[in-house]
Enzyme design. Structure first.
Site, PDB file in Angstrom:
ATOM      1  NE  ARG A 199      -6.287   6.088  -0.710  1.00 54.39           N
ATOM      2  CZ  ARG A 199      -6.553   6.245   0.634  1.00 54.39           C
ATOM      3  NH1 ARG A 199      -7.074   5.436   1.085  1.00 54.39           N
ATOM      4  NH2 ARG A 199      -6.219   7.325   1.086  1.00 54.39           N
ATOM      5  CG  ASP A 255      -8.950   2.333   1.404  1.00 56.89           C
ATOM      6  OD1 ASP A 255      -7.875   2.994   2.036  1.00 56.89           O
ATOM      7  OD2 ASP A 255      -9.791   2.171   2.078  1.00 56.89           O
ATOM      8  NE  ARG A 276      -3.347   2.572   2.258  1.00 59.93           N
ATOM      9  CZ  ARG A 276      -4.530   2.819   2.993  1.00 59.93           C
ATOM     10  NH1 ARG A 276      -5.192   1.712   3.371  1.00 59.93           N
ATOM     11  NH2 ARG A 276      -5.029   4.061   3.100  1.00 59.93           N
ATOM     12  CG  ASP A 321     -11.981   1.819   4.601  1.00 61.92           C
ATOM     13  OD1 ASP A 321     -10.714   1.762   5.221  1.00 61.92           O
ATOM     14  OD2 ASP A 321     -12.029   2.589   3.560  1.00 61.92           O
TER      15      ASP A 321
HETATM   16  O1  GSY Z   1     -11.780   5.869   1.520  1.00 67.30           O
HETATM   17  C1  GSY Z   1     -11.376   4.703   0.414  1.00 67.30           C
HETATM   18  C2  GSY Z   1     -10.409   5.393  -0.368  1.00 67.30           C
HETATM   19  N1  GSY Z   1     -10.831   6.685  -1.283  1.00 67.30           N
HETATM   20  C3  GSY Z   1     -11.910   6.325  -2.369  1.00 67.30           C
HETATM   21  C4  GSY Z   1     -12.488   5.235  -2.895  1.00 67.30           C
HETATM   22  O2  GSY Z   1     -12.252   4.143  -2.430  1.00 67.30           O
HETATM   23  N2  GSY Z   1     -13.174   5.215  -4.078  1.00 67.30           N
HETATM   24  C5  GSY Z   1     -13.429   6.696  -4.431  1.00 67.30           C
HETATM   25  N3  GSY Z   1     -14.226   6.770  -5.477  1.00 67.30           N
HETATM   26  N4  GSY Z   1     -12.823   7.674  -3.803  1.00 67.30           N
HETATM   27  C6  GSY Z   1     -12.141   7.685  -2.739  1.00 67.30           C
HETATM   28  N5  GSY Z   1     -11.512   8.553  -2.040  1.00 67.30           N
HETATM   29  C7  GSY Z   1     -10.856   8.024  -1.090  1.00 67.30           C
HETATM   30  S1  GSY Z   1      -9.792   8.781   0.105  1.00 67.30           S
END
Ligand code: GSY
Length: 169
Positions: A92, A95, A83, A97
């Site tokens: 990244r 991710d 990562r 979560d």
């Molecule tokens: O919070 C997860 C990381 N993340 C994302 C994501 O997974 N998808 C989209 N579309 N936008 C994001 N912004 C972040 S930070």
């Protein structure tokens, strides 16, 4: 065993390959059983918008791990996939979560469940509603489909046809 929902995403490298491999690693865990995996969505970045688009999906698992232990395992898997995350809202490779952990509310350093932004983000709500069409937010009490219907826009979430992250469904 607790049913948990995990958001998975990434916007660097071979995104589909990374997500598929991360699902296989999680599925191989003794204390985690993969139950279902949503479709895959190409999604416009939220937060810092000047970055590549993401692939996102949601995983439904059953686990005997506690919330914090599951989080630690997810963080290890993120590290395993190298990562890269220089900025808080930046790009990244992977991710993972915890979105929901049963009906439980968890608030410990580094972990808040239900995920604090889950009800605001189409890239989470769209795949979550696929797996949990009648689901309700354990704290806010509203159905996830209602949160989705009340978003101002579709936030640039598009289903990717013909792409599956899990071979077993
Ligand atoms: O919070 C997860 C990381 N993340 C994302 C994501 O997974 N998808 C989209 N579309 N936008 C994001 N912004 C972040 S930070």
């Amino acid at each position: 065993m607790i049913t948990a929902y995990i958001g998975i995403g990434g916007n660097l490298g071979d995104r589909a390959d990374t997500l598929r491999k991360a699902v296989a690693v999680l599925d191989g865990e003794d204390e985690v059983r993969m139950v279902a995996v949503s479709g895959v969505y190409e999604t416009a970045p939220i937060g810092v918008t000047d970055q590549p688009s993401f692939l996102n999906a949601v995983l439904q698992v059953e686990t005997s791990l506690s919330g914090p232990a599951l989080l630690n395992r997810l963080l290890e898997i993120e590290r395993q996939f190298g990562r890269y995350r220089k900025k808080k809202w930046g790009p990244r490779t992977l991710d993972l979560d915890i979105l929901l952990y049963g009906e439980e509310v968890i608030q410990v350093p580094g972990l808040q469940v239900p995920h604090p932004y889950l009800h605001e983000r189409a890239f989470v709500l769209v795949p979550l509603c696929e797996l949990l069409p009648c689901g309700r937010h354990p704290v806010l009490g509203k159905q996830f489909t209602d949160f989705l219907a009340q978003l101002d826009s579709d936030q640039g979430v598009r289903r990717v046809g013909g792409l599956s992250l899990w071979a077993h469904q």
